[in-house]
Design a protein around this motif. Sequence first.
Motif, PDB file in Angstrom:
ATOM      1  N   ILE A  44       0.842  -1.201   0.000  1.00  0.00           N
ATOM      2  CA  ILE A  44       0.000   0.000   0.000  1.00  0.00           C
ATOM      3  C   ILE A  44       0.877   1.250   0.000  1.00  0.00           C
ATOM      4  N   HIS A  45       1.927   1.270   0.813  1.00  0.00           N
ATOM      5  CA  HIS A  45       2.850   2.415   0.850  1.00  0.00           C
ATOM      6  C   HIS A  45       3.477   2.643  -0.519  1.00  0.00           C
ATOM      7  N   LYS A  46       3.942   1.579  -1.155  1.00  0.00           N
ATOM      8  CA  LYS A  46       4.550   1.711  -2.485  1.00  0.00           C
ATOM      9  C   LYS A  46       3.553   2.278  -3.479  1.00  0.00           C
ATOM     10  N   GLU A  47       2.336   1.776  -3.449  1.00  0.00           N
ATOM     11  CA  GLU A  47       1.306   2.264  -4.372  1.00  0.00           C
ATOM     12  C   GLU A  47       0.991   3.734  -4.110  1.00  0.00           C
ATOM     13  N   MET A  48       0.906   4.126  -2.854  1.00  0.00           N
ATOM     14  CA  MET A  48       0.607   5.515  -2.521  1.00  0.00           C
ATOM     15  C   MET A  48       1.712   6.453  -3.006  1.00  0.00           C
ATOM     16  N   GLN A  49       2.960   5.994  -2.962  1.00  0.00           N
ATOM     17  CA  GLN A  49       4.100   6.834  -3.315  1.00  0.00           C
ATOM     18  C   GLN A  49       4.440   6.786  -4.806  1.00  0.00           C
ATOM     19  N   ASN A  50       3.653   6.062  -5.577  1.00  0.00           N
ATOM     20  CA  ASN A  50       3.925   5.888  -6.999  1.00  0.00           C
ATOM     21  C   ASN A  50       3.243   6.973  -7.840  1.00  0.00           C
ATOM     22  N   GLY A  51       3.303   8.213  -7.394  1.00  0.00           N
ATOM     23  CA  GLY A  51       2.681   9.324  -8.110  1.00  0.00           C
ATOM     24  C   GLY A  51       2.774  10.602  -7.306  1.00  0.00           C
ATOM     25  N   ASP A  52       1.967  11.583  -7.698  1.00  0.00           N
ATOM     26  CA  ASP A  52       1.968  12.872  -7.016  1.00  0.00           C
ATOM     27  C   ASP A  52       1.048  12.845  -5.792  1.00  0.00           C
ATOM     28  N   LEU A  53       0.865  14.009  -5.169  1.00  0.00           N
ATOM     29  CA  LEU A  53       0.029  14.097  -3.970  1.00  0.00           C
ATOM     30  C   LEU A  53      -1.415  13.693  -4.264  1.00  0.00           C
ATOM     31  N   ASN A  54      -1.929  14.074  -5.423  1.00  0.00           N
ATOM     32  CA  ASN A  54      -3.300  13.681  -5.775  1.00  0.00           C
ATOM     33  C   ASN A  54      -3.440  12.164  -5.855  1.00  0.00           C
ATOM     34  N   HIS A  55      -2.437  11.503  -6.422  1.00  0.00           N
ATOM     35  CA  HIS A  55      -2.440  10.042  -6.499  1.00  0.00           C
ATOM     36  C   HIS A  55      -2.398   9.438  -5.096  1.00  0.00           C
ATOM     37  N   LEU A  56      -1.558  10.010  -4.234  1.00  0.00           N
ATOM     38  CA  LEU A  56      -1.435   9.518  -2.869  1.00  0.00           C
ATOM     39  C   LEU A  56      -2.787   9.606  -2.146  1.00  0.00           C
ATOM     40  N   ILE A  57      -3.462  10.752  -2.291  1.00  0.00           N
ATOM     41  CA  ILE A  57      -4.761  10.938  -1.645  1.00  0.00           C
ATOM     42  C   ILE A  57      -5.796   9.972  -2.210  1.00  0.00           C
ATOM     43  N   ALA A  58      -5.825   9.821  -3.536  1.00  0.00           N
ATOM     44  CA  ALA A  58      -6.792   8.922  -4.174  1.00  0.00           C
ATOM     45  C   ALA A  58      -6.566   7.479  -3.726  1.00  0.00           C
ATOM     46  N   THR A  59      -5.307   7.080  -3.646  1.00  0.00           N
ATOM     47  CA  THR A  59      -4.991   5.714  -3.205  1.00  0.00           C
ATOM     48  C   THR A  59      -5.389   5.519  -1.750  1.00  0.00           C
ATOM     49  N   PHE A  60      -5.093   6.502  -0.913  1.00  0.00           N
ATOM     50  CA  PHE A  60      -5.495   6.441   0.493  1.00  0.00           C
ATOM     51  C   PHE A  60      -7.007   6.287   0.603  1.00  0.00           C
ATOM     52  N   ASN A  61      -7.742   7.100  -0.147  1.00  0.00           N
ATOM     53  CA  ASN A  61      -9.206   7.032  -0.117  1.00  0.00           C
ATOM     54  C   ASN A  61      -9.723   5.671  -0.580  1.00  0.00           C
ATOM     55  N   ARG A  62      -9.073   5.091  -1.579  1.00  0.00           N
ATOM     56  CA  ARG A  62      -9.520   3.792  -2.084  1.00  0.00           C
ATOM     57  C   ARG A  62      -9.393   2.716  -1.010  1.00  0.00           C
ATOM     58  N   TYR A  63      -8.306   2.737  -0.263  1.00  0.00           N
ATOM     59  CA  TYR A  63      -8.093   1.720   0.770  1.00  0.00           C
ATOM     60  C   TYR A  63      -8.805   2.038   2.085  1.00  0.00           C
ATOM     61  N   PHE A  64      -8.844   3.311   2.473  1.00  0.00           N
ATOM     62  CA  PHE A  64      -9.277   3.642   3.827  1.00  0.00           C
ATOM     63  C   PHE A  64     -10.449   4.617   3.893  1.00  0.00           C
ATOM     64  N   GLY A  65     -11.001   5.006   2.758  1.00  0.00           N
ATOM     65  CA  GLY A  65     -12.102   5.960   2.725  1.00  0.00           C
ATOM     66  C   GLY A  65     -13.328   5.515   3.497  1.00  0.00           C
ATOM     67  N   GLU A  66     -13.459   4.220   3.677  1.00  0.00           N
ATOM     68  CA  GLU A  66     -14.580   3.679   4.444  1.00  0.00           C
ATOM     69  C   GLU A  66     -14.421   3.968   5.939  1.00  0.00           C
ATOM     70  N   TYR A  67     -13.193   4.216   6.363  1.00  0.00           N
ATOM     71  CA  TYR A  67     -12.886   4.402   7.779  1.00  0.00           C
ATOM     72  C   TYR A  67     -12.475   5.820   8.136  1.00  0.00           C
ATOM     73  N   ILE A  68     -11.849   6.520   7.188  1.00  0.00           N
ATOM     74  CA  ILE A  68     -11.330   7.860   7.453  1.00  0.00           C
ATOM     75  C   ILE A  68     -11.800   8.804   6.359  1.00  0.00           C
ATOM     76  N   GLU A  69     -12.413   9.901   6.765  1.00  0.00           N
ATOM     77  CA  GLU A  69     -12.833  10.939   5.826  1.00  0.00           C
ATOM     78  C   GLU A  69     -11.814  12.070   5.879  1.00  0.00           C
ATOM     79  N   LEU A  70     -11.226  12.379   4.731  1.00  0.00           N
ATOM     80  CA  LEU A  70     -10.242  13.442   4.658  1.00  0.00           C
ATOM     81  C   LEU A  70     -10.948  14.773   4.395  1.00  0.00           C
TER      82      LEU A  70
END
Length: 79
Positions: A44-70
């Motif tokens: 998950i860390h590798k996937e989050m870091q494989n792009g810019d900040l927007n990619h990082l946020i989108a990846t975070f939301n895909r995995y954890f959006g059900e639990y954490i609202e940014l």
Amino acid sequence: MMASKTKAIMQVHLDQQNNGGIGEDLLEYAETMSEALGMDTISIHKEMQNGDLNHLIATFNRYFGEYIELLDSDHSVGL
């Protein structure tokens, strides 16, 4: 009676003035959440870091959006 399973929801307010800090904070949240949920933290860390900040946020939301609202100062951050 059947026991119900509830999920904890957390809201995270992002400081838009500190873009570098946002990435670091989200990586820390991802580590904590992925370990708690039994997910592959390294992958998950590798996937989050494989792009810019927007990619990082989108990846975070895909995995954890059900639990954490940014949130930024005015509204949800969703990409």
